[in-house]
Design a protein around this motif. Structure first.
Motif, PDB file in Angstrom:
ATOM      1  N   ASP A   1      10.854 -18.708  36.397  1.00 31.78           N
ATOM      2  CA  ASP A   1      11.065 -19.789  35.419  1.00 31.78           C
ATOM      3  C   ASP A   1      11.436 -19.243  34.049  1.00 31.78           C
ATOM      4  O   ASP A   1      12.302 -19.775  33.358  1.00 31.78           O
ATOM      5  CB  ASP A   1       9.841 -20.710  35.356  1.00 31.78           C
TER       6      ASP A   1
ATOM      7  N   ALA B   1      21.371 -28.994  41.800  1.00 35.35           N
ATOM      8  CA  ALA B   1      20.565 -29.678  40.767  1.00 35.35           C
ATOM      9  C   ALA B   1      19.086 -29.564  41.131  1.00 35.35           C
ATOM     10  O   ALA B   1      18.228 -29.296  40.271  1.00 35.35           O
ATOM     11  CB  ALA B   1      20.985 -31.143  40.665  1.00 35.35           C
ATOM     12  N   GLU B   2      18.784 -29.731  42.412  1.00 36.53           N
ATOM     13  CA  GLU B   2      17.390 -29.633  42.858  1.00 36.53           C
ATOM     14  C   GLU B   2      16.879 -28.187  42.716  1.00 36.53           C
ATOM     15  O   GLU B   2      15.739 -27.955  42.319  1.00 36.53           O
ATOM     16  CB  GLU B   2      17.291 -30.100  44.308  1.00 36.53           C
TER      17      GLU B   2
ATOM     18  N   ASP C   1       3.051 -28.112  40.561  1.00 32.50           N
ATOM     19  CA  ASP C   1       4.199 -28.316  39.676  1.00 32.50           C
ATOM     20  C   ASP C   1       3.664 -28.741  38.313  1.00 32.50           C
ATOM     21  O   ASP C   1       2.445 -28.704  38.088  1.00 32.50           O
ATOM     22  CB  ASP C   1       5.210 -29.313  40.260  1.00 32.50           C
ATOM     23  N   SER C   2       4.571 -29.174  37.436  1.00 30.42           N
ATOM     24  CA  SER C   2       4.113 -29.443  36.070  1.00 30.42           C
ATOM     25  C   SER C   2       3.111 -30.594  36.040  1.00 30.42           C
ATOM     26  O   SER C   2       2.328 -30.724  35.101  1.00 30.42           O
ATOM     27  CB  SER C   2       5.309 -29.736  35.177  1.00 30.42           C
TER      28      SER C   2
ATOM     29  N   GLU D   1       5.172 -24.875  46.200  1.00 26.41           N
ATOM     30  CA  GLU D   1       5.782 -25.979  45.462  1.00 26.41           C
ATOM     31  C   GLU D   1       5.746 -27.245  46.323  1.00 26.41           C
ATOM     32  O   GLU D   1       5.529 -27.156  47.536  1.00 26.41           O
ATOM     33  CB  GLU D   1       7.236 -25.612  45.150  1.00 26.41           C
TER      34      GLU D   1
ATOM     35  N   GLU E   1      15.835 -27.458  39.259  1.00 20.45           N
ATOM     36  CA  GLU E   1      14.494 -27.989  38.970  1.00 20.45           C
ATOM     37  C   GLU E   1      13.411 -27.099  39.576  1.00 20.45           C
ATOM     38  O   GLU E   1      12.392 -26.816  38.945  1.00 20.45           O
ATOM     39  CB  GLU E   1      14.369 -29.378  39.586  1.00 20.45           C
ATOM     40  N   ARG E   2      13.643 -26.659  40.807  1.00 17.10           N
ATOM     41  CA  ARG E   2      12.641 -25.828  41.481  1.00 17.10           C
ATOM     42  C   ARG E   2      12.463 -24.487  40.755  1.00 17.10           C
ATOM     43  O   ARG E   2      11.353 -23.995  40.598  1.00 17.10           O
ATOM     44  CB  ARG E   2      13.047 -25.603  42.945  1.00 17.10           C
TER      45      ARG E   2
ATOM     46  N   SER F   1      12.779 -23.998  37.745  1.00 11.47           N
ATOM     47  CA  SER F   1      12.162 -24.235  36.424  1.00 11.47           C
ATOM     48  C   SER F   1      10.678 -24.551  36.532  1.00 11.47           C
ATOM     49  O   SER F   1      10.025 -24.821  35.521  1.00 11.47           O
ATOM     50  CB  SER F   1      12.867 -25.405  35.724  1.00 11.47           C
ATOM     51  N   ASN F   2      10.128 -24.553  37.733  1.00 13.85           N
ATOM     52  CA  ASN F   2       8.715 -24.902  37.946  1.00 13.85           C
ATOM     53  C   ASN F   2       7.804 -23.829  37.312  1.00 13.85           C
ATOM     54  O   ASN F   2       7.585 -22.762  37.874  1.00 13.85           O
ATOM     55  CB  ASN F   2       8.459 -25.009  39.456  1.00 13.85           C
TER      56      ASN F   2
END
Ligand code: CS2
Length: 510
Positions: free
Chosen positions: A329, A365-366, A88-89, A269, A369-370, A372-373
């Protein structure tokens, strides 16, 4: 770099690499896995690894590839060891997984696979063979006309399909007085366990029909269908972890960190989820100790995952491809696609079970985020594969559920149109084999005839079995056709604009 990951070299790995925390020589096989691809290695094999580290040493995995020798060729010289790169980031964490004890390539040695499956110590068979390998006809029943089914019926001792292997192995176990294994489907199918159970029973019925009146039936091999129906448990499960295909750059980066080569590390991930229907008459690992949810009814979780994660994934893949985005992403960072996905979720959420306590707000929401990885570089073309097999449970089911309730499926239907547009764009805006589908030959044939849009959509629905015999089918076809006209006339921009997405916000003041 000359050295390779293996028993002999594992001690040389740099500090910070997570290693199997158990003596692999003491581990015995208890699970056969069919379809030992990257997803299995990032998901079930990692959960089993945790069980082994907890002292449950009789659940090692025998990995079987039903088609290609690639995984075996990469992992056999490594004693089955491989690296999971969790990205991840914040960076990359490397974990060496040791739960796969041996690897078999079914086409090379079907007898060895059947021998593994008939071992009394094997009590669970897990599967990740992808949607299309279940060989369902357009109406969802077993595709009896498939040549591999015909082959397996004629050659039960050297099968090609999962159905052939499982059924023959169960017949042999039954004849030997060995209790059946539990069959645990881990593919993204709706009611995956029940679906596989039904297909196995259908296959066994065809086998039974061939043995009536023969020596085999006198030996009790007949009525295999009834045995599978009554005595073989096929619990359902929901599996979730995003696993992009490994690239050469990934291999080189992992090797540089490890200081030795791993021929096939698996990228993934941090997120990982498994929800399993708790029905294992032959026993199971204590998965619940390692984050697996063992439940009575998987359906709500499965629907939520298929319709929100996978549905959005397919939307992002086809709209991303048509908009020039190579990875999830990047596509998800496109404001129009992002807005579209939010609206897609808003459309799908009311179709989910309302009394199962699902927290769709936290879930989406999760997911955001995933998706956007940026460290995953999950390719839109990878997800775009096999749309005809994926869209029914990801998109069409929710669209029909809405229509039944008198609600519109404007955004869901746009994903189906985007799939058709992306398929048709191959060979022009997209490379010819940028992604593939079992229906490719039929689709190409259809597109080459240049049919009118509504005719094309109807033909695609027929080919793929979408909404077969459903009373709302025609309405859904009309929605899809309207969007497809927009795609043809002005690409995703026009298709979005028709939904009010991507318009300039009104200017306030002077
Ligand atoms: C993806 C899935 O390739 C695809 O179709 O939607 O593989 C997805 O990444 C997994 O189901 C996530 O658990």
């Amino acid at each position: 770099m000359n050295s390779r990951l293996s028993h002999a070299t594992i001690a040389t790995l740099p500090a910070g690499t997570e290693l199997p925390r158990y003596d692999r020589r003491a581990v015995r096989p208890g699970i056969v896995h069919l379809g030992v691809g990257a997803f299995h290695r990032a998901h079930q094999a990692a959960y089993v690894d945790a069980c082994l580290a907890n002292g449950e040493t009789h659940w090692g995995v025998v990995g079987v590839s039903l088609r290609s020798p690639d995984t075996r060729d990469a992992l056999a010289p490594q004693d089955g060891l491989y690296t999971l790169a969790i990205r991840d980031s914040a960076g990359e964490r490397l974990q060496v997984v040791g739960s796969i004890l041996s690897l078999l390539v079914a086409p090379e040695d079907p007898a060895a696979v059947l021998a593994a499956l008939t071992e009394p110590d094997i009590r669970i068979v897990t599967l990740t063979i992808t949607e299309k390998a279940y060989l369902r006809a357009a109406d969802g029943t077993l595709d009896e006309s498939h040549p591999d089914i015909a082959h397996d019926l004629a050659n039960p001792g050297s099968p090609k399909t999962a159905h052939g292997y499982l059924t023959e192995a169960l017949a042999r176990r039954r004849a030997a007085g060995t209790p059946p294994f539990t069959v645990l489907c881990c593919d993204n199918l709706p009611a995956n366990g029940a679906t596989l159970h039904r297909l196995l029973i259908e296959f066994a019925r065809l086998r039974d029909a061939r043995t009536v009146g023969t020596e085999l039936s006198r030996q009790g091999d007949a009525e295999l269908a009834r045995y599978i129906a009554d005595d073989v448990a096929c619990p359902s499960s929901m599996v979730d972890r995003i696993v992009p295909a490994t690239t050469d750059a990934d291999r080189a980066r992992v090797a540089a960190t490890l200081g030795i080569e791993d021929a096939w590390p698996v990228m993934t991930e941090p997120f990982c989820q498994w929800v399993i229907e708790d029905r294992f008459p032959a026993g199971r690992p204590a998965w619940e100790k390692f984050g697996v949810a063992m439940v009575e009814d998987v359906r709500p979780f499965e629907d939520m995952k298929l319709r929100l994660l996978n549905g959005a994934h397919s939307g992002i893949a086809y709209l991303g491809l048509l908009s020039g985005h190579a990875t999830v992403d990047r596509a998800f960072a496109d404001p129009a696609i992002r807005q579209f996905v939010d609206r897609l979720w808003a459309e799908a959420i009311p179709t989910l079970p309302q009394d199962a306590g699902l927290d769709t707000t936290a879930y989406t929401a999760e997911l955001a985020e995933r998706f956007s990885n940026t460290a995953l570089a999950h390719r839109t073309a990878q997800i775009a594969n096999d749309g005809s097999q994926k869209l029914p449970q990801r998109i069409v089911a929710s669209a029909l559920a809405r229509l039944e309730e008198g609600l519109l499926p404007e955004h869901l239907s746009l994903v189906v149109a985007a799939w058709i547009a992306a398929c048709a764009a191959r060979g022009s805006a997209l490379p010819q084999r940028h992604f593939t589908d079992p229906l490719d030959a039929a689709l190409n044939d259809l597109f080459s005839r240049n049919p009118a849009t509504d005719e094309a959509v109807t033909a695609v629905f027929d080919l793929a079995g979408f909404a077969k015999a459903h009373p709302e089918r025609q309405k859904l076809i009309e929605f899809v056709a309207t969007h497809l006209v927009h795609f043809k006339q002005g690409g995703p921009k026009l298709a979005f604009a028709a939904l009010g997405i991507g318009n300039e916000p009104p200017r306030l003041g002077g």
